[in-house]
Motif scaffolding. Structure first.
Motif, PDB file in Angstrom:
ATOM      1  N   VAL A 104      -7.034 -49.093  93.785  1.00  0.00           N
ATOM      2  CA  VAL A 104      -7.442 -49.544  92.456  1.00  0.00           C
ATOM      3  C   VAL A 104      -8.945 -49.767  92.393  1.00  0.00           C
ATOM      4  N   SER A 105      -9.461 -50.558  93.328  1.00  0.00           N
ATOM      5  CA  SER A 105     -10.897 -50.868  93.299  1.00  0.00           C
ATOM      6  C   SER A 105     -11.345 -51.430  94.640  1.00  0.00           C
ATOM      7  N   THR A 106     -12.663 -51.514  94.808  1.00  0.00           N
ATOM      8  CA  THR A 106     -13.260 -52.139  95.991  1.00  0.00           C
ATOM      9  C   THR A 106     -14.248 -53.203  95.539  1.00  0.00           C
ATOM     10  N   ILE A 107     -14.125 -54.382  96.127  1.00  0.00           N
ATOM     11  CA  ILE A 107     -15.053 -55.478  95.857  1.00  0.00           C
ATOM     12  C   ILE A 107     -15.914 -55.660  97.099  1.00  0.00           C
ATOM     13  N   GLU A 108     -17.214 -55.775  96.907  1.00  0.00           N
ATOM     14  CA  GLU A 108     -18.122 -55.925  98.043  1.00  0.00           C
ATOM     15  C   GLU A 108     -18.838 -57.273  97.972  1.00  0.00           C
ATOM     16  N   PRO A 109     -18.262 -58.299  98.595  1.00  0.00           N
ATOM     17  CA  PRO A 109     -18.919 -59.605  98.623  1.00  0.00           C
ATOM     18  C   PRO A 109     -20.191 -59.541  99.474  1.00  0.00           C
ATOM     19  N   SER A 132     -19.748 -67.573 106.056  1.00  0.00           N
ATOM     20  CA  SER A 132     -20.879 -68.229 105.394  1.00  0.00           C
ATOM     21  C   SER A 132     -20.562 -69.655 104.963  1.00  0.00           C
ATOM     22  N   GLY A 133     -19.278 -70.005 104.911  1.00  0.00           N
ATOM     23  CA  GLY A 133     -18.908 -71.336 104.442  1.00  0.00           C
ATOM     24  C   GLY A 133     -18.731 -71.418 102.947  1.00  0.00           C
ATOM     25  N   LYS A 134     -18.855 -70.301 102.257  1.00  0.00           N
ATOM     26  CA  LYS A 134     -18.692 -70.295 100.803  1.00  0.00           C
ATOM     27  C   LYS A 134     -17.280 -69.868 100.435  1.00  0.00           C
ATOM     28  N   VAL A 135     -16.686 -70.601  99.475  1.00  0.00           N
ATOM     29  CA  VAL A 135     -15.391 -70.233  98.908  1.00  0.00           C
ATOM     30  C   VAL A 135     -15.653 -69.697  97.507  1.00  0.00           C
ATOM     31  N   SER A 136     -15.129 -68.519  97.206  1.00  0.00           N
ATOM     32  CA  SER A 136     -15.396 -67.896  95.910  1.00  0.00           C
ATOM     33  C   SER A 136     -14.106 -67.516  95.208  1.00  0.00           C
ATOM     34  N   LEU A 137     -14.151 -67.563  93.866  1.00  0.00           N
ATOM     35  CA  LEU A 137     -13.082 -67.058  93.023  1.00  0.00           C
ATOM     36  C   LEU A 137     -13.602 -65.826  92.301  1.00  0.00           C
ATOM     37  N   TRP A 138     -12.821 -64.758  92.346  1.00  0.00           N
ATOM     38  CA  TRP A 138     -13.221 -63.481  91.766  1.00  0.00           C
ATOM     39  C   TRP A 138     -12.283 -63.090  90.642  1.00  0.00           C
ATOM     40  N   ASP A 139     -12.837 -62.469  89.608  1.00  0.00           N
ATOM     41  CA  ASP A 139     -12.046 -61.821  88.585  1.00  0.00           C
ATOM     42  C   ASP A 139     -11.710 -60.418  89.083  1.00  0.00           C
ATOM     43  N   VAL A 140     -10.433 -60.160  89.313  1.00  0.00           N
ATOM     44  CA  VAL A 140     -10.035 -58.896  89.937  1.00  0.00           C
ATOM     45  C   VAL A 140     -10.373 -57.700  89.044  1.00  0.00           C
ATOM     46  N   ALA A 141     -10.166 -57.845  87.736  1.00  0.00           N
ATOM     47  CA  ALA A 141     -10.381 -56.725  86.821  1.00  0.00           C
ATOM     48  C   ALA A 141     -11.831 -56.259  86.808  1.00  0.00           C
ATOM     49  N   SER A 142     -12.767 -57.226  86.839  1.00  0.00           N
ATOM     50  CA  SER A 142     -14.191 -56.872  86.747  1.00  0.00           C
ATOM     51  C   SER A 142     -14.897 -56.834  88.091  1.00  0.00           C
ATOM     52  N   SER A 143     -14.216 -57.295  89.148  1.00  0.00           N
ATOM     53  CA  SER A 143     -14.798 -57.395  90.500  1.00  0.00           C
ATOM     54  C   SER A 143     -16.011 -58.328  90.535  1.00  0.00           C
ATOM     55  N   GLN A 144     -16.060 -59.278  89.608  1.00  0.00           N
ATOM     56  CA  GLN A 144     -17.175 -60.219  89.527  1.00  0.00           C
ATOM     57  C   GLN A 144     -16.741 -61.618  89.965  1.00  0.00           C
ATOM     58  N   THR A 145     -17.709 -62.368  90.515  1.00  0.00           N
ATOM     59  CA  THR A 145     -17.436 -63.741  90.916  1.00  0.00           C
ATOM     60  C   THR A 145     -17.302 -64.633  89.693  1.00  0.00           C
TER      61      THR A 145
END
Length: 311
Positions: A104-109, A132-145
């Motif tokens: 479907v897609s690739t997300i590159e943190p 890195s110690g960071k916890v992130s929430l991503w929008d799957v549809a847009s691949s954005q944080t």
């Protein structure tokens, strides 16, 4: 009592191994997720495989997603069983359609930001944590944080999203568990639970309890209503690598580097069954949606399916 339960269990042989898929992958299997009538497994062999389990004990290979460079670390699925998110050692996240075998897609943190991940029940939100110690929430549809929390500066070994969509939990290298309120975008509390890394987290179906499994060999049960750490469950002889609540919330399963899978009764805080069919570390356990089955994966390259009498 526990002794009577053990006798009845042996008498009726209620727990049993359904089938073992030897050499399911060509290298260690680090993650497995149950999605409807199929499961997804991720391996150090750089592949994620999807298997049909609708006719257990028959297990039928469906799709093979390759190219997860350096190995697939985490696999998470949505409740519908159509999407999977995969974290790999190359730092990328891949979203897969496991209903038809397509990417479907690739997300590159950013580098070092994704070791483990969790997908929301509706598949719209992805939680990640890493070195890195960071916890992130991503929008799957847009691949954005959507949002990030940067509270602890410690390697995050585990993340979990509550079924009600309210909370995000992360487990760190130093044994702490952090609870975040997603709606209010804030840290609720830090629990100093374990003495060693927290490898796995699992919310109860009602989102009122949180399990944590650690390299210290213990499983902790955290009461989220009272924000209090309850009695720990002890019995594994080595690291607890995976914990999972049953869909009923009455039982839990754990996998360990002592090569065993254990089933626990939550109310009595006792181990009611120990499976010893793996010959190497058990990295991940996952319940079927109705709680009648369990699957585990291991460094021994196998998948094992179990029948569970009580859900």
């Amino acid at each position: 009592n526990a002794e009577s339960w053990g006798f009845l269990n042996r008498l009726f042989n209620m727990y049993k191994v359904l089938t073992k898929v030897e050499n399911a992958h060509s290298d260690s299997i680090w993650s497995v997720a149950w999605a409807g009538d199929r499961i997804a497994s991720g391996s150090v062999d750089e592949s994620v495989k999807v298997w049909s389990v609708e006719a257990l004990p028959e297990v039928r290979p469906l799709y093979n997603f390759e190219g997860h460079q350096m190995g697939a670390v985490g696999v998470a699925t949505d409740a519908a069983g159509t999407r999977a998110a995969v974290s790999s050692l190359d730092g990328r996240i891949r979203i897969l359609d496991i209903s038809n075998g397509s990417y479907v897609s690739t997300i590159e943190p950013p580098p070092a930001e994704c070791w483990q991940l969790c997908l929301s029940r509706d598949g719209s939100t992805l939680a990640t944590g890493g070195q890195s110690g960071k916890v992130s929430l991503w929008d799957v549809a847009s691949s954005q944080t959507r949002t990030s929390f940067d509270s602890h500066n410690k390697f995050i070994y585990s993340v979990s999203l509550s079924p009600n969509g309210r909370y995000l939990a992360s487990g760190t290298m130093d044994g702490s568990v952090y609870l975040y309120d997603i709606v209010e975008s804030k840290l609720v509390v830090k629990f100093d639970v374990h003495a060693m890394p927290v490898r796995s987290l699992s919310f109860a179906p009602e989102s009122n309890l949180l399990l944590s499994g650690s390299d210290d060999g213990h499983i902790s049960v955290i009461d989220l209503a009272q924000l209090k750490v309850g009695q720990s469950l002890s019995g594994h002889q080595s690291w607890v690598l995976s914990v999972a609540f049953s869909p009923s919330g009455l039982f839990l399963a754990s996998g360990s580097s002592d090569n065993t899978v254990k089933i626990w009764n939550l109310s009595s805080k006792t181990c009611v069954q120990t499976f010893t069919s793996h010959i190497d570390a058990v990295w991940s356990v996952a319940y079927s949606p109705d709680g009648s089955k369990l699957v585990s994966c291991s460094d021994d390259k196998s998948l094992i399916f179990y029948e569970l009498p009580l859900r």
